[in-house]
Structure formats: C-alpha cells, structure tokens
Design a protein around this motif. Structure first.
Motif, PDB file in Angstrom:
ATOM      1  N   GLU A 286      37.842  24.686 -29.863  1.00 23.18           N
ATOM      2  CA  GLU A 286      38.492  25.997 -29.959  1.00 23.18           C
ATOM      3  C   GLU A 286      38.646  26.677 -28.605  1.00 23.18           C
ATOM      4  O   GLU A 286      39.347  27.678 -28.491  1.00 23.18           O
ATOM      5  CB  GLU A 286      37.735  26.880 -30.942  1.00 23.18           C
ATOM      6  N   LYS A 324      46.455  27.268 -29.436  1.00 21.76           N
ATOM      7  CA  LYS A 324      45.036  27.226 -29.773  1.00 21.76           C
ATOM      8  C   LYS A 324      44.858  26.582 -31.148  1.00 21.76           C
ATOM      9  O   LYS A 324      45.802  26.492 -31.934  1.00 21.76           O
ATOM     10  CB  LYS A 324      44.429  28.635 -29.760  1.00 21.76           C
ATOM     11  N   SER A 326      41.959  25.951 -34.603  1.00 21.79           N
ATOM     12  CA  SER A 326      40.722  26.316 -35.297  1.00 21.79           C
ATOM     13  C   SER A 326      40.149  25.064 -35.934  1.00 21.79           C
ATOM     14  O   SER A 326      40.886  24.227 -36.459  1.00 21.79           O
ATOM     15  CB  SER A 326      40.988  27.364 -36.380  1.00 21.79           C
TER      16      SER A 326
END
Length: 390
Positions: A286, A324, A326
């Motif tokens: 992450e 990004k 998760s």
C-alpha cells in the motif's frame, strides 16, 4: 531458552561467537575500539541460561523503493556455535526478528546469505545482482576531450552524498546512507576519491578507488550524465603508466560499459547478491505506486508465508485510479484465489527483480492467464541494485 537483546556485559560473549563463526580475531586496541562501538541493543541472542547459543545483528536502515526511503531491517552477523547447528536456533532467531521488525514498522528486510537455500526457507529471496569487470589497460575506454575537470583528493562527504543519492534512487533496493555510514562503511584511509565537475563547477560524478598491485580497484563509479562518465574514465586512463588494468565490482546489472568499450571482450562476471523479504505485505504494497489499469480493478491473491502469519492468507488486491492499491485480507484459501505465490516470489516481483509473466512461466506464480497478465500490467518495471555490504 530465551531470546533477548544483548547487554553491555555480553560484549565478550557476542564477539567470541562472531570470531569463531567468521574466523577472525580482534585483539589489543582494536578490541577496545570494538567495545566502544558495541551497540548491544542491535544484537539479538538466543541464550540457554547464561550461555549465548546463537546471535544476529538487526540494523535499522532505510532503502530506496521507487525513489523514496522505506524502513528496512538489515540482518547481519548471523552466527551459532557448531554444536548448536541444525537444532533450530537460527530459525527461532529469524522468526523472532520478523516479529520485531513488523512491530517496528520495518516493512522490508535485507540480508547477505551464507547459503541462499537456507534463507529461502524463511521467505528471503534474491533481489539484486551485480557485475564485476576486469579490464586490461589496453582496453580502457578512449580518452575524451571533456569540458569539465576532475579533482582528486578527500572530497566533502556532502558532495559524495549528493551524487550518490541522485544515482542510487534510480534503483530499488539501494541503501540510504548516513554520514556515519560513509565514515564507517564506505570511506577509509586507503581509498582515493575523485570528483568530476562540469564547466559550470557542478559536481556530476565520482569514483572511489584503490591502487593494488598495479591494478585500479574501483569500489564505486557514480555518474549523472555521459560527460561525467567519460571525464572520470579519462582520469582513470591517465594512470596507464602505473597500472596493468582495472577491476570494477558491485556494478549495477543494467550497466552497459562493455558495449561502450573499443573491444568489449573483457572478463565479466555476474553474481546474485543480497536477498530481500517483505516483512508486512499489506503495509509494503500500500506504500507503492502502480500503473493505472482499465477494466478489472481487483484480483484475489493468496500469499504463502509460514514464518510471518500476518501475511499468510487470501487477500483482495484492489487497484485505484490514482496508482495506489489496497490489500484487504478476506476469508478463504488457495481454491478461492486467482493468483498464488510465496512471500519470496512476491518480494522479487515487487522489487522489480523479476516479472509476473516470467514467474508464472517457471511455476513460481500460479494463476489464470488473465490474472497474471493483470499483475504484469499493474507492477511498474524497475531495476535493482545495492552498492553496500553489511
């Protein structure tokens, strides 16, 4: 058995074990200096009563990943007495150290293996290689007329640091150096230094080298542009009356110097070097930046990790529009996963040392063709290198 950090009064126990395991001797003034520099809080030992059975050093370091410093636990000096080998002492230390690094927020760990298969069992995997060249003086790069100058002598560490950072951040896994690291680990009284300055007076490269038995032993060759590279090589070539050749070590694996030589047929060697291990998969992943994908935005990944149970299991890997991701742990096992790999394989891929398609081809990454292709497109390409040793 007890695993704990060493105390100041454990100095002799720790040093005696290291001397025996690594076959060296520290005596006299050197022993006293070693005592003064002793940092017991960095050394973990496995004790049976008052007897030190095994030890390792855990260094709090920073490494560059995608150009940013990441907290990393550097493992060094792993040692045990021969009578204690194959009794699980080092295994217990490594497992304990993983927990310690995780609690300290060190999402990554590096070590230099005495035996690669041994550390692979605990999740560490090769993440970088280096080249070594031996170049006869007659095959040196051609001398060039450069608009700039080379200054030889003791350069300011700040200048070397500035150049090193600009060079090192290109590679995943290079070390963020402190001033103490430069003084204790990089520079010594036998090392010569030269810095290339542009016509405008800006430092643009440096070489750290020794002259040993009529050979230039080049420890570091750092340059920011082609003019600096040629200028530094011209300086080195001006030693031609003093030397028979040069050896370069710890050269990044993407280096193309042989191609640039008048005659590329020089002795070249390639070595697997340090190993890396993701300590905390969620935190490490992450913190990275990935390619932005269209279409499917998530896949299910199963991570195999027997020694860091917080990593083991099924994860939903969600890619976001801003690059990004998760990583969310969910109930399930391998049968629910679209991708399955060990923590070592995941480390090699995310460091940039190996690619998902390559790992799938050779059975290190299991998954559907669509899922492997998704991961291949998601992970940015990168080069890895390390210019240090610990």
């Amino acid at each position: 058995m007890e695993i704990r950090q060493l105390h100041a009064e454990d100095f002799e126990k720790g040093l005696s074990l290291s001397e025996y395991a690594f076959q060296y001797k520290v005596s006299g003034e050197d022993r006293e200096r070693a005592r003064e520099k002793f940092k017991p809080e960095r050394i973990w030992g496995l004790f049976e009563g008052e007897v030190l059975g095994a030890e390792l050093t855990l260094l709090p370091l920073q490494t560059y990943i995608q150009g940013k410093p990441v907290s990393m636990g550097g493992i060094a000096g792993v040692a045990t007495w021969p009578e204690n080998r194959r009794q699980g002492y080092v295994a217990k230390l490594l497992t304990h150290t993983l927990q310690t690094m995780n609690e300290a927020g060190q999402t990554l760990s590096f070590l230099h293996p005495f035996l690669i298969p041994f550390y692979r069992k605990f999740g560490w995997e090769i993440y970088c290689e280096y080249k070594k060249y031996n170049i006869p003086v007659g095959k040196f790069p051609k001398k060039a007329e450069i608009q700039g100058s080379v200054k030889r002598g003791a350069a300011n560490i700040e200048v070397l640091q500035q150049l090193y950072i600009s060079f090192a951040v290109r590679y995943n896994g290079s070390l963020q150096r402190t001033e103490e690291w430069w003084k204790e680990r990089v520079l010594d009284e036998d090392t010569h230094q030269c810095v290339f300055y542009s016509q405008q007076g800006e430092p643009e490269g440096y070489v750290l080298y020794k002259i040993v038995n009529k050979e230039l032993v080049i420890d570091e060759f750092v340059y920011l542009n082609e003019e600096a590279r040629q200028g530094l090589w011209t300086f080195l070539a001006n030693h031609d009356s003093m030397i028979t050749g040069a050896s370069l070590k710890l050269v990044p694996s993407d280096d193309i110097l042989p191609y640039l030589l008048p005659d590329p047929r020089i002795t070249q060697e390639n070595y697997p070097y340090f190993m890396a291990r993701i300590v905390n998969a969620k935190a490490f992943v992450e913190n990275l930046s990935f390619h932005v994908l269209s279409g499917v935005q998530e896949r299910l990944l199963y991570i195999e990790d027997e020694h860091a149970p917080w990593n083991k299991g099924l994860w939903r890997w969600e890619a976001a529009e801003h690059g990004k991701v998760s990583l969310i742990q969910i109930p399930g096992d391998k049968t629910n996963a679209e991708l399955v790999c060990s923590i070592g394989t995941l480390t090699a891929m995310l460091m940039g040392y190996k690619r998902p398609v390559e790992m799938s081809r050779y059975g290190q990454l299991s998954g559907t063709h669509e899922a492997v292709d998704w991961l291949e497109k998601l992970i940015p390409e990168a080069e890895t290198a390390l210019f240090d040793f610990f």
